[in-house]
Design a protein around this motif. Sequence first.
Motif, PDB file in Angstrom:
ATOM      1  N   VAL A 114       1.012  -1.194   0.061  1.00 33.96           N
ATOM      2  CA  VAL A 114      -0.051  -0.095  -0.065  1.00 33.96           C
ATOM      3  C   VAL A 114       0.933   1.220   0.051  1.00 33.96           C
ATOM      4  O   VAL A 114       1.876   1.467   0.770  1.00 33.96           O
ATOM      5  CB  VAL A 114      -0.922  -0.009   1.236  1.00 33.96           C
ATOM      6  CG1 VAL A 114      -1.728   1.283   1.400  1.00 33.96           C
ATOM      7  CG2 VAL A 114      -1.705  -1.224   1.302  1.00 33.96           C
ATOM      8  N   THR A 115       0.696   2.103  -1.021  1.00 29.81           N
ATOM      9  CA  THR A 115       1.300   3.367  -0.991  1.00 29.81           C
ATOM     10  C   THR A 115       0.425   4.676  -0.935  1.00 29.81           C
ATOM     11  O   THR A 115      -0.551   4.570  -1.483  1.00 29.81           O
ATOM     12  CB  THR A 115       2.187   3.620  -2.589  1.00 29.81           C
ATOM     13  OG1 THR A 115       2.935   2.505  -2.641  1.00 29.81           O
ATOM     14  CG2 THR A 115       2.934   4.854  -2.548  1.00 29.81           C
ATOM     15  N   VAL A 116       0.984   5.297   0.084  1.00 29.18           N
ATOM     16  CA  VAL A 116      -0.045   6.579   0.400  1.00 29.18           C
ATOM     17  C   VAL A 116       1.216   7.934   0.078  1.00 29.18           C
ATOM     18  O   VAL A 116       1.983   7.858   0.371  1.00 29.18           O
ATOM     19  CB  VAL A 116      -0.256   6.516   1.849  1.00 29.18           C
ATOM     20  CG1 VAL A 116      -1.018   7.756   2.178  1.00 29.18           C
ATOM     21  CG2 VAL A 116      -1.184   5.366   2.227  1.00 29.18           C
ATOM     22  N   GLU A 117       0.442   8.465  -0.896  1.00 27.28           N
ATOM     23  CA  GLU A 117       1.070   9.640  -1.374  1.00 27.28           C
ATOM     24  C   GLU A 117       0.501  11.079  -0.617  1.00 27.28           C
ATOM     25  O   GLU A 117      -0.729  11.074  -0.561  1.00 27.28           O
ATOM     26  CB  GLU A 117       0.906  10.046  -2.927  1.00 27.28           C
ATOM     27  CG  GLU A 117       1.840   8.935  -3.759  1.00 27.28           C
ATOM     28  CD  GLU A 117       1.560   9.384  -5.237  1.00 27.28           C
ATOM     29  OE1 GLU A 117       0.986  10.511  -5.486  1.00 27.28           O
ATOM     30  OE2 GLU A 117       1.950   8.718  -5.986  1.00 27.28           O
ATOM     31  N   LEU A 118       1.517  11.797   0.005  1.00 24.51           N
ATOM     32  CA  LEU A 118       1.142  12.948   0.944  1.00 24.51           C
ATOM     33  C   LEU A 118       1.598  14.233   0.091  1.00 24.51           C
ATOM     34  O   LEU A 118       2.667  14.121  -0.250  1.00 24.51           O
ATOM     35  CB  LEU A 118       1.625  12.727   2.083  1.00 24.51           C
ATOM     36  CG  LEU A 118       1.346  14.096   2.811  1.00 24.51           C
ATOM     37  CD1 LEU A 118       0.090  14.524   3.074  1.00 24.51           C
ATOM     38  CD2 LEU A 118       2.090  13.871   4.438  1.00 24.51           C
TER      39      LEU A 118
ATOM     40  N   ALA B 171       0.637  -3.873   8.787  1.00 23.23           N
ATOM     41  CA  ALA B 171       0.797  -5.192   9.351  1.00 23.23           C
ATOM     42  C   ALA B 171      -0.363  -5.976   9.797  1.00 23.23           C
ATOM     43  O   ALA B 171      -0.375  -7.182   9.539  1.00 23.23           O
ATOM     44  CB  ALA B 171       1.833  -4.903  10.262  1.00 23.23           C
ATOM     45  N   LYS B 172      -1.471  -5.183  10.123  1.00 20.87           N
ATOM     46  CA  LYS B 172      -2.530  -5.557  10.702  1.00 20.87           C
ATOM     47  C   LYS B 172      -3.488  -6.300   9.386  1.00 20.87           C
ATOM     48  O   LYS B 172      -3.884  -7.401   9.797  1.00 20.87           O
ATOM     49  CB  LYS B 172      -3.427  -4.537  11.212  1.00 20.87           C
ATOM     50  CG  LYS B 172      -4.881  -4.908  11.657  1.00 20.87           C
ATOM     51  CD  LYS B 172      -5.532  -3.693  12.432  1.00 20.87           C
ATOM     52  CE  LYS B 172      -6.812  -4.130  12.738  1.00 20.87           C
ATOM     53  NZ  LYS B 172      -7.560  -3.093  13.009  1.00 20.87           N
ATOM     54  N   ASP B 173      -2.966  -5.785   8.380  1.00 19.84           N
ATOM     55  CA  ASP B 173      -3.900  -6.486   7.197  1.00 19.84           C
ATOM     56  C   ASP B 173      -2.885  -7.456   6.234  1.00 19.84           C
ATOM     57  O   ASP B 173      -3.264  -7.702   5.141  1.00 19.84           O
ATOM     58  CB  ASP B 173      -4.439  -5.286   6.329  1.00 19.84           C
ATOM     59  CG  ASP B 173      -5.574  -4.570   6.908  1.00 19.84           C
ATOM     60  OD1 ASP B 173      -6.131  -5.181   7.576  1.00 19.84           O
ATOM     61  OD2 ASP B 173      -5.537  -3.235   6.712  1.00 19.84           O
ATOM     62  N   GLU B 174      -1.883  -7.525   6.899  1.00 25.21           N
ATOM     63  CA  GLU B 174      -0.738  -8.569   6.517  1.00 25.21           C
ATOM     64  C   GLU B 174      -0.210  -7.861   5.244  1.00 25.21           C
ATOM     65  O   GLU B 174      -0.052  -8.724   4.172  1.00 25.21           O
ATOM     66  CB  GLU B 174      -1.304  -9.871   6.239  1.00 25.21           C
ATOM     67  CG  GLU B 174      -1.432 -10.653   7.561  1.00 25.21           C
ATOM     68  CD  GLU B 174      -1.997 -11.979   7.408  1.00 25.21           C
ATOM     69  OE1 GLU B 174      -1.975 -12.579   6.329  1.00 25.21           O
ATOM     70  OE2 GLU B 174      -2.234 -12.563   8.653  1.00 25.21           O
ATOM     71  N   LYS B 175       0.012  -6.454   4.664  1.00 29.90           N
ATOM     72  CA  LYS B 175       0.449  -5.781   3.885  1.00 29.90           C
ATOM     73  C   LYS B 175       1.808  -5.394   4.079  1.00 29.90           C
ATOM     74  O   LYS B 175       2.157  -4.789   5.256  1.00 29.90           O
ATOM     75  CB  LYS B 175      -0.461  -5.026   3.253  1.00 29.90           C
ATOM     76  CG  LYS B 175      -1.838  -5.746   2.730  1.00 29.90           C
ATOM     77  CD  LYS B 175      -2.699  -4.913   2.349  1.00 29.90           C
ATOM     78  CE  LYS B 175      -4.040  -5.698   1.664  1.00 29.90           C
ATOM     79  NZ  LYS B 175      -4.969  -4.981   1.211  1.00 29.90           N
ATOM     80  N   ARG B 176       2.464  -4.743   3.270  1.00 29.72           N
ATOM     81  CA  ARG B 176       3.624  -3.823   3.471  1.00 29.72           C
ATOM     82  C   ARG B 176       3.116  -2.316   3.038  1.00 29.72           C
ATOM     83  O   ARG B 176       2.006  -1.967   2.381  1.00 29.72           O
ATOM     84  CB  ARG B 176       4.751  -4.042   2.514  1.00 29.72           C
ATOM     85  CG  ARG B 176       5.228  -5.441   2.952  1.00 29.72           C
ATOM     86  CD  ARG B 176       6.651  -5.698   1.867  1.00 29.72           C
ATOM     87  NE  ARG B 176       5.810  -6.136   0.792  1.00 29.72           N
ATOM     88  CZ  ARG B 176       6.496  -5.998  -0.591  1.00 29.72           C
ATOM     89  NH1 ARG B 176       7.797  -5.512  -0.704  1.00 29.72           N
ATOM     90  NH2 ARG B 176       5.865  -6.395  -1.502  1.00 29.72           N
ATOM     91  N   SER B 177       3.867  -1.416   3.425  1.00 31.28           N
ATOM     92  CA  SER B 177       3.368   0.006   3.139  1.00 31.28           C
ATOM     93  C   SER B 177       4.749   1.070   2.809  1.00 31.28           C
ATOM     94  O   SER B 177       5.660   0.643   3.372  1.00 31.28           O
ATOM     95  CB  SER B 177       2.753   0.681   4.558  1.00 31.28           C
ATOM     96  OG  SER B 177       3.496   0.914   5.369  1.00 31.28           O
ATOM     97  N   ARG B 178       4.057   2.003   2.070  1.00 37.11           N
ATOM     98  CA  ARG B 178       5.119   3.075   1.843  1.00 37.11           C
ATOM     99  C   ARG B 178       4.315   4.465   2.074  1.00 37.11           C
ATOM    100  O   ARG B 178       3.177   4.625   1.639  1.00 37.11           O
ATOM    101  CB  ARG B 178       5.507   2.973   0.256  1.00 37.11           C
ATOM    102  CG  ARG B 178       6.549   1.887   0.039  1.00 37.11           C
ATOM    103  CD  ARG B 178       7.049   1.837  -1.438  1.00 37.11           C
ATOM    104  NE  ARG B 178       7.273   3.236  -2.013  1.00 37.11           N
ATOM    105  CZ  ARG B 178       7.633   3.294  -2.958  1.00 37.11           C
ATOM    106  NH1 ARG B 178       7.980   2.241  -3.809  1.00 37.11           N
ATOM    107  NH2 ARG B 178       7.922   4.636  -3.516  1.00 37.11           N
ATOM    108  N   LEU B 179       5.190   5.673   2.622  1.00 39.44           N
ATOM    109  CA  LEU B 179       4.607   6.774   2.394  1.00 39.44           C
ATOM    110  C   LEU B 179       5.502   7.429   1.841  1.00 39.44           C
ATOM    111  O   LEU B 179       6.860   7.621   1.674  1.00 39.44           O
ATOM    112  CB  LEU B 179       4.648   7.274   3.785  1.00 39.44           C
ATOM    113  CG  LEU B 179       4.282   8.867   3.956  1.00 39.44           C
ATOM    114  CD1 LEU B 179       2.747   9.090   3.617  1.00 39.44           C
ATOM    115  CD2 LEU B 179       4.281   9.277   5.556  1.00 39.44           C
TER     116      LEU B 179
END
Length: 76
Positions: A30-34, A64-72
């Motif tokens: 999951v990538t969140v662009e700010l 991690a709660k949804d078993e995914k990786r993240s990026r900001l």
Amino acid sequence: MKELISFIATRLVDEPEEVQTEQHEEDGTVTVELRVAKDDLGKVIGKQGRTARAMRTVLAAMAAKDEKRSRLEIVE
């Protein structure tokens, strides 16, 4: 996830109406662009990147709660 990052960012900046967030998901990441106003960029990043690092940590915990990786990604 993007709602939380947006909430945090709007409380940090001088121009909260300029805060925009987008969320994309690809291959389990999951990538969140700010996006913030140019003058508020330093406030979102913080001294030595501490504020940005803290937001990334919160985002990683949510992913991690949804078993995914993240990026900001913080962009102008």
